[in-house]
Design a protein around this motif. Structure first.
Motif, short mmCIF file in Angstrom:
data_model
loop_
_atom_site.label_atom_id
_atom_site.label_comp_id
_atom_site.label_asym_id
_atom_site.label_seq_id
_atom_site.Cartn_x
_atom_site.Cartn_y
_atom_site.Cartn_z
N ARG A 1 -3.18 13.57 5.08
CA ARG A 1 -2.16 13.36 5.51
C ARG A 1 -1.80 11.66 4.93
O ARG A 1 -0.63 11.45 5.42
CB ARG A 1 -2.22 12.93 6.99
CG ARG A 1 -2.48 14.55 7.56
CD ARG A 1 -2.59 14.23 9.32
NE ARG A 1 -3.57 13.44 9.28
CZ ARG A 1 -4.10 12.99 10.77
NH1 ARG A 1 -3.37 13.06 11.70
NH2 ARG A 1 -5.00 12.08 10.79
N GLY A 2 -2.45 11.24 4.14
CA GLY A 2 -1.88 9.84 3.62
C GLY A 2 -2.45 8.87 4.38
O GLY A 2 -1.87 7.69 4.42
N MET A 3 -3.32 9.16 5.50
CA MET A 3 -3.74 8.17 6.17
C MET A 3 -4.76 7.25 5.70
O MET A 3 -5.58 7.90 5.03
CB MET A 3 -4.37 8.75 7.56
CG MET A 3 -3.23 9.68 8.46
SD MET A 3 -2.23 8.67 9.46
CE MET A 3 -2.92 8.73 10.91
N VAL A 4 -4.84 5.97 5.68
CA VAL A 4 -5.52 5.06 4.84
C VAL A 4 -6.99 5.26 5.64
O VAL A 4 -7.00 4.82 7.07
CB VAL A 4 -5.10 3.80 4.91
CG1 VAL A 4 -6.08 2.92 4.11
CG2 VAL A 4 -3.53 3.70 3.87
N TYR B 1 0.84 -1.30 0.05
CA TYR B 1 -0.06 -0.01 -0.15
C TYR B 1 0.88 1.34 0.01
O TYR B 1 0.10 2.30 0.12
CB TYR B 1 -0.85 0.13 1.29
CG TYR B 1 -1.93 -1.03 0.85
CD1 TYR B 1 -3.15 -0.87 0.15
CD2 TYR B 1 -1.73 -2.28 1.75
CE1 TYR B 1 -4.02 -2.01 0.11
CE2 TYR B 1 -2.95 -3.18 1.65
CZ TYR B 1 -3.90 -3.04 0.58
OH TYR B 1 -4.97 -4.04 0.67
N PHE C 1 -9.15 0.52 2.38
CA PHE C 1 -7.99 -0.14 1.61
C PHE C 1 -8.61 -0.32 0.20
O PHE C 1 -7.76 -0.40 -0.76
CB PHE C 1 -7.49 -1.52 2.26
CG PHE C 1 -6.51 -1.28 3.33
CD1 PHE C 1 -5.27 -1.27 3.34
CD2 PHE C 1 -7.27 -1.13 4.64
CE1 PHE C 1 -4.53 -0.89 4.37
CE2 PHE C 1 -6.40 -0.98 5.81
CZ PHE C 1 -4.94 -0.79 5.71
N ARG D 1 -7.70 7.97 1.09
CA ARG D 1 -6.87 8.44 2.21
C ARG D 1 -7.25 10.00 2.31
O ARG D 1 -7.84 10.67 1.72
CB ARG D 1 -5.45 8.54 1.65
CG ARG D 1 -5.15 6.96 1.22
CD ARG D 1 -3.41 6.96 1.13
NE ARG D 1 -2.87 5.83 0.71
CZ ARG D 1 -1.97 5.29 0.56
NH1 ARG D 1 -0.83 6.07 1.38
NH2 ARG D 1 -1.63 4.22 0.16
N ASP E 1 -4.08 3.99 -6.44
CA ASP E 1 -3.90 2.59 -6.01
C ASP E 1 -5.31 1.98 -5.36
O ASP E 1 -5.42 0.88 -4.97
CB ASP E 1 -2.77 2.45 -5.22
CG ASP E 1 -3.05 3.25 -3.79
OD1 ASP E 1 -4.05 3.52 -3.57
OD2 ASP E 1 -2.31 3.04 -2.78
N GLN F 1 0.44 5.38 9.01
CA GLN F 1 -0.66 5.51 8.22
C GLN F 1 -1.83 4.49 8.21
O GLN F 1 -3.01 4.99 7.55
CB GLN F 1 -0.16 5.85 6.87
CG GLN F 1 0.74 7.29 6.81
CD GLN F 1 1.30 7.68 5.56
OE1 GLN F 1 1.87 6.50 4.87
NE2 GLN F 1 1.22 8.70 5.16
N GLY G 1 -14.75 1.70 -1.19
CA GLY G 1 -16.35 1.20 -1.12
C GLY G 1 -16.14 -0.43 -0.84
O GLY G 1 -17.02 -1.00 -0.83
N GLU G 2 -14.69 -0.82 -0.55
CA GLU G 2 -14.55 -2.23 -0.03
C GLU G 2 -14.36 -2.95 -1.36
O GLU G 2 -13.79 -3.98 -1.41
CB GLU G 2 -15.45 -2.70 0.92
CG GLU G 2 -15.33 -2.03 2.12
CD GLU G 2 -15.88 -2.88 3.35
OE1 GLU G 2 -16.92 -3.15 3.23
OE2 GLU G 2 -15.55 -2.68 4.58
N ASP G 3 -15.15 -2.53 -2.62
CA ASP G 3 -15.27 -3.42 -3.72
C ASP G 3 -14.49 -2.48 -4.76
O ASP G 3 -14.13 -3.37 -6.03
CB ASP G 3 -16.49 -3.89 -4.24
CG ASP G 3 -17.38 -2.36 -4.37
OD1 ASP G 3 -16.94 -1.68 -4.33
OD2 ASP G 3 -18.63 -2.70 -4.70
N MET H 1 5.39 12.52 1.35
CA MET H 1 4.34 11.57 1.34
C MET H 1 4.08 10.78 2.65
O MET H 1 3.21 10.68 3.40
CB MET H 1 4.44 10.48 0.12
CG MET H 1 3.54 9.26 0.24
SD MET H 1 1.72 9.45 -0.28
CE MET H 1 1.16 7.92 -0.12
N THR I 1 -20.81 -4.66 0.02
CA THR I 1 -20.71 -4.57 -1.27
C THR I 1 -19.64 -5.73 -2.00
O THR I 1 -19.82 -6.24 -3.24
CB THR I 1 -19.78 -3.23 -1.60
OG1 THR I 1 -18.80 -2.97 -0.62
CG2 THR I 1 -20.78 -1.99 -1.16
N ALA I 2 -18.76 -5.94 -1.21
CA ALA I 2 -17.48 -6.62 -1.69
C ALA I 2 -17.68 -8.22 -1.44
O ALA I 2 -16.77 -9.01 -1.78
CB ALA I 2 -16.39 -6.30 -1.62
#
Lengths: 81, 880
Positions: B841-844, A33, B847, B838, B834, A39, B850-852, B1, A69-70
């Motif tokens: 601050r680039g915090m996720v 990631y 992942f 985020r 990707d 982060q 919308g998870e899909d 970053m 959704t997934a």
């Protein structure tokens, strides 16, 4: 409260699967990631599941949960104080 | 970053001490005069050039900057006697009551102090507000009658108006002067100040009493020169003049040894002026007024409220190159166009860099001058001098035009602009359109783009913004152009599409087997891009004819295949498919409509399936072309068939009326039966309900059924050719329920989902019997709107109607605030390349979006149907 029976959270259908990622595989996840550990989303050390699986501060946890959704969604979390 | 940015840890607020005021001051102001006879600012006056300059040409005596460069510097006035700062009047009162009048100690014993201090420190550490603790400390400290430390008797402190404090000793009253208060505050120890919740190094209590008044820089109170050459000073300057004058008089009087009474009067006057200088809307103080009688706008008024510095100037901005006017419809425009009034187009401009390639073109604009659209308004030379293009100099300017200059060209056809309607609740509230310069004074837009803006033409106004750079125009065209926004990211279907007459028109054209002759065929497709006549569907009386379905097929893109059930489908148990007697089974093969009727589900905004398919399978440009053709065809079609609606379209034959009243009577009888059963305690309660609740439910159910039945009767007699019915079944406007209420029966009026029960004791209106449970007594409206309501029915209808009104008013405000909070929380989250979501601050955050990872705009109404569709397309038939 004190007489409440202790039971395991893991396996309850409302508790998603939490997996402790071994130290040597953490970097793989971070690289995938492109993030620093800080982060990632966080999870508290005091979280009942974390207590149960015995993770420590700085560990990364993989959570696999059901998603509308997934179907299944994977989330990584950093254990903090 | 990777570096997480720094966070602001804390912000320190405090009071400014007189010492600091003097330190930051560049000059002491001693005279109330502003300018001398030559028009130059007087030194040590209110316009001293040390405090900054506003006149062009002069330089600031502190920093040397010219007007516009120098930010301005504070000066100060030494007040002859201290005055209370109104903003702290309440705090001063609290402190006066909580401290000893003799030694200044906080009237708590040391244990209490320690305890409060500990609590305050703890709360500070965890970042919680400390007000509760300090308020309690103040409350406790008010109680003792004598000082625990020096034994002095404490007196009651009364407050008069905003800033006068009076000590009361029995019947004797003694006014506390600001200087008395100040000297008392000076005695308070640092430790005590901390218990009161203040930081003694940042805010000593005596600093709430002013001995030095800061004079704001000239730049924040500029004087204006009127046309007559007379100078008009800012409100703040006026107020400062007052303060300095009184201050001087006070000093003179005191030095001359004037009696105490006069001194006190002057002191009070000084207090008044300083108070109104800070806040001119303090209750209990008459506002200071201008000579004309207008209240002055002083410091507080500049900051407070909607038009204040925060809400008006900092959070809200105004822009150039924008326009606003009323909107009106023009179905002949493309949906991506907007009609701009000529007068606006001549005022708004786009800067053009003069290059080798466009030199001649730009020269032509300048030659046309500013009054000859499309002309030019300004020429900017390479030395950045801005020259206005006028009738007189346009020829000359055009000749002297050089490469590297810039020209402000007037807005012309085809320019990209942004178009917006408030409230901008989603991204489609601002879209890029192409300009079409038109006569008259309104913005014109195709009614098909009304849904995303939520616009109508009952007086709505919209804003236009002219983009000023190539980058902005390119970005607008690629990202927010109307055609890129046909699909809504909210539900993955088209949000732009046919409305109202478009749908009625398409419905009438394509329903059943309409036949049109060559003339009509050409007339209907005249405004579309179709240029060829297809083979006729057949011949009738020796003349070729085309069907309505043929006509519609002309505007469908080639290769389109679709099968679906139209909106008017009645969901029969066994579908007769192509042989449907309502013509509701739509089949499209290779861009030809073979069966079915085109209605809201085909081309409507929000629902249009055909539209949806075209955007996703072809390109947005094809879809845009289709919407344009479709709306034009629909308008011509509805004009061809003719469409009107009047009061007699709700007429139903007498036999129908008789049927309806009979039906309603029967229903009322059944209601009576329920009531009788209830009274005789024979009513069987429903599970989980009391008998009374069961009765209500049963009655509601019965009357609801009865109303629907009247609707069916009315619908049957009105027939499918009735325009109101056409509108309802095609989804153009209104519903069968609306029709039922107009022609059949209005039905039960409800408050909070229950029959109307409020009113007098035991009955709703005084003409009913006590305890009447019947239909009429609790808001059942038997009449139709056409027939008219009886007086009692009218009352009940008003009750039900008012509830609806209140509901919408409350809901909109609540949901608006809810959305604002949500938007504030989520506004700077971003989907990265990707696929992760985020923050800045680039915090996720997620992942996978919308998870899909699916873009809802490109999904099929967020349903997993893509694969099924592809298979159907390939094998060419339906898959179970």
């Amino acid at each position: 409260m004190k007489n409440m029976k202790e039971f395991s959270l893991i396996g309850h259908n409302m508790v998603p699967q939490h997996i402790l990622i071994p130290e040597n595989e953490v970097n793989k996840v971070l690289k995938e990631y492109g993030v620093d550990k800080e982060q990632l989303p966080k999870i508290k050390l005091a979280d009942p599941v974390i207590v149960e699986i015995g993770a420590e501060i700085g560990d990364v946890i993989k959570v696999i949960r059901n998603s509308p959704t997934a179907g299944e969604a994977v989330v990584y979390r950093l254990v903090i104080e | 970053m990777s570096a997480v940015p720094k966070k602001i840890k804390e912000i320190q607020f405090g009071l400014i001490s007189p010492k600091e005021f003097r330190k930051m001051s560049v000059t002491r102001v001693i005279t109330a005069d502003t300018y001398d006879d030559d028009g130059f600012p007087i030194e040590m006056g209110l316009m001293d050039p040390k405090m900054g300059v506003i006149d062009p040409g002069l330089r600031c005596k502190t920093c040397g900057g010219r007007a516009g460069e120098c930010p301005g510097h504070f000066g100060h006035v030494e007040l002859i006697a201290p005055v209370v700062h109104v903003g702290f009047a309440k705090l001063i009162r609290k402190i006066l009551r909580a401290t000893c009048r003799d030694c200044g100690a906080l009237l708590l014993d040391s244990n209490q102090k320690k305890q409060y201090l500990e609590q305050i420190r703890m709360l500070r550490k965890i970042g919680q507000p400390i007000e509760d603790i300090t308020n309690e400390a103040f409350k406790e400290a008010r109680k003792p009658k004598t000082c625990q430390y020096c034994g002095a008797r404490q007196l009651d402190v009364k407050v008069e108006k905003p800033s006068t404090y009076v000590e009361k000793d029995g019947t004797h009253e003694h006014k506390l002067m600001a200087s008395d208060i100040r000297s008392r505050f000076e005695k308070i120890s640092n430790d005590d100040i901390e218990v009161m919740g203040m930081d003694p190094s940042k805010a000593r209590p005596e600093w709430t009493i002013m001995t030095v008044l800061p004079v704001p820089p000239v730049t924040m109170r500029p004087s204006i020169t009127l046309e007559s050459g007379q100078r008009s000073e800012d409100d703040l300057t006026h107020k400062l003049v007052d303060i300095i004058r009184i201050n001087q008089r006070f000093q003179e009087n005191r030095e001359a040894g004037a009696p105490q009474l006069i001194i006190e009067d002057l002191w009070e006057l000084l207090q008044y002026h300083v108070t109104t200088f800070i806040d001119n809307a303090v209750s209990g103080v008459p506002p200071a007024r201008h000579r004309s009688g207008r209240p002055l706008k002083t410091l507080s008024q500049r900051l407070k409220g909607k038009e204040g510095r925060f809400r008006g100037s900092l959070s809200g901005k105004r822009v150039n190159f924008s326009a606003r006017t009323v909107i009106s419809p023009d179905p002949n425009l493309s949906i991506s166009e907007v009609g701009v009034p000529l007068s606006m187009a001549m005022e708004l401009s786009i800067p053009v860099n003069v290059t080798k390639r466009n030199l001649e073109e730009v020269r032509e604009f300048i030659k046309r001058g500013p009054d000859n659209h499309p002309g030019a308004n300004y020429v900017i030379r390479d030395d950045n001098r801005r020259l206005k293009v006028t009738d007189k100099n346009c020829e000359e300017l055009a000749e002297t035009l050089e490469l590297g200059w810039k020209v402000d060209r007037q807005l012309k056809n085809g320019d990209i602009i942004l178009f917006n309607r408030q409230p901008s609740l989603h991204r489609m509230s601002i879209m890029a359109h192409e300009v079409k310069v038109l006569p008259h004074k309104t913005f014109r837009l195709n009614p098909a783009v009304c849904p995303p803006y939520n616009a109508d033409f009952d007086g709505d106004e919209m804003n236009m913004h002219v983009l000023q750079t190539e980058e902005a125009r390119a970005e607008a065209k690629m990202l927010i152009h109307v055609q890129e926004n046909i699909l809504s990211p909210r539900f993955g279907g088209p949000i732009i599409g046919g409305i109202h007459d478009h749908i009625s028109g398409m419905y009438m054209l394509t329903k059943g087997d309409n036949r049109v002759d060559k003339n009509d065929f050409l007339e209907m497709l005249r405004k579309s891009r179709i240029t060829e006549i297809v083979e006729p569907a057949g011949e009738e009386d020796g003349k070729p004819y085309w069907t309505g379905k043929n006509v519609f097929s002309q505007i469908l893109p080639d290769g389109l295949n679709m099968t679906y059930k139209a909106l008017l489908c009645e969901n029969c148990d066994t579908c007769k498919k192509e042989d449907c007697n309502r013509d509701a089974y739509v089949t499209i093969r290779d861009g030809q409509l073979l069966s079915g009727t085109i209605d809201e589900k085909a081309v409507g905004a929000f629902k249009g399936l055909i539209l949806d398919r075209i955007v996703k399978d072809y390109t947005p440009a094809v879809a845009l072309q289709f919407i344009d053709d479709m709306t034009r065809l629909a308008i011509r079609s509805i004009m061809h068939f003719g469409f009107s609606f009047g009061i007699n379209d709700e007429d139903i034959p007498d036999e129908a009326s008789a049927q309806i009243s009979e039906l309603l009577e029967e229903a009322e009888m059944r209601v009576m039966d329920f009531i009788i059963a209830f009274n005789e305690e024979n009513l069987e309660p429903l599970p989980g309900r009391t008998v009374a609740e069961t009765l209500e439910l049963r009655i509601m159910q019965e009357l609801g059924k009865a109303r629907d039945a009247t609707g069916e009767i009315a619908g049957k007699y009105l027939g499918l050719d009735n325009t109101a019915v056409i509108m309802a079944v095609s989804g153009a406007r209104g519903s069968m329920l609306n029709l039922t209420q107009m022609a059949g029966c209005v039905g039960q009026q409800a408050v909070r989902g229950e029959r109307i029960r409020r009113g007098y004791a035991g009955r709703t209106l005084s003409n009913f019997n006590h305890g009447d449970l019947g239909a009429a007594a609790h808001g059942f409206v038997k009449s139709s709107y056409k027939k008219g309501l009886s007086p009692t029915e009218y009352f009940f209808h008003a009750i039900g109607g008012r509830e609806g009104l209140v509901d919408t008013a409350v809901r909109t405000s609540q949901s608006g605030y809810l959305q604002r909070r949500l938007v504030n929380a989520l506004q700077d989250l971003e989907v990265q390349y990707d696929g992760t979501v985020r923050d800045t601050r680039g915090m996720v955050v997620q992942f996978k979006y919308g998870e899909d990872g699916v873009d809802p705009m490109k999904s099929d109404y967020s349903r997993p149907q893509t694969i099924r569709r592809i298979i159907e397309d390939v094998i060419g038939k339906e898959v179970e």
